[in-house]
Write a protein that holds these residues in place. Structure first.
Motif: not given
Length: 89
Positions: A19-45
């Motif tokens: 699973s993945m979660g992040c904060n996406v900053t947009t301006s109009g119809n464009k993505i301008t930034g990604i912050r606080d990216l978190s990725i979790k796996v059910s098992s492993g690393s």
């Protein structure tokens, strides 16, 4: 009234895998930034988490490790016709 810029929290679940979660900053119809990216796996690393911005969209890449197996996974976040879409492999 049209919103010109916003920050939204995005979640994506690849059932039984990661699973993945992040904060996406947009301006109009464009993505301008990604912050606080978190990725979790059910098992492993997870290693090699990276986020790229290109042509108004974002690509998230990472490597999952489970025992002796290695998987390269990614997700693409884009805006089309005012809606935000997440696709993953």
């Amino acid at each position: 009234m049209t919103v010109q810029a916003a920050t939204v929290h995005v979640n994506h679940i690849s059932r039984g895998s990661w699973s993945m979660g992040c904060n996406v900053t947009t301006s109009g119809n464009k993505i301008t930034g990604i912050r606080d990216l978190s990725i979790k796996v059910s098992s492993g690393s997870v290693t090699n988490k990276q986020a790229y911005l290109k042509s108004g969209s974002a690509k998230i890449q990472f490597t999952r490790h489970l025992n002796l197996l290695t998987y390269h996974s990614s997700a693409i976040i884009k805006i089309k016709n005012g809606k935000l879409y997440v696709t993953a492999n």
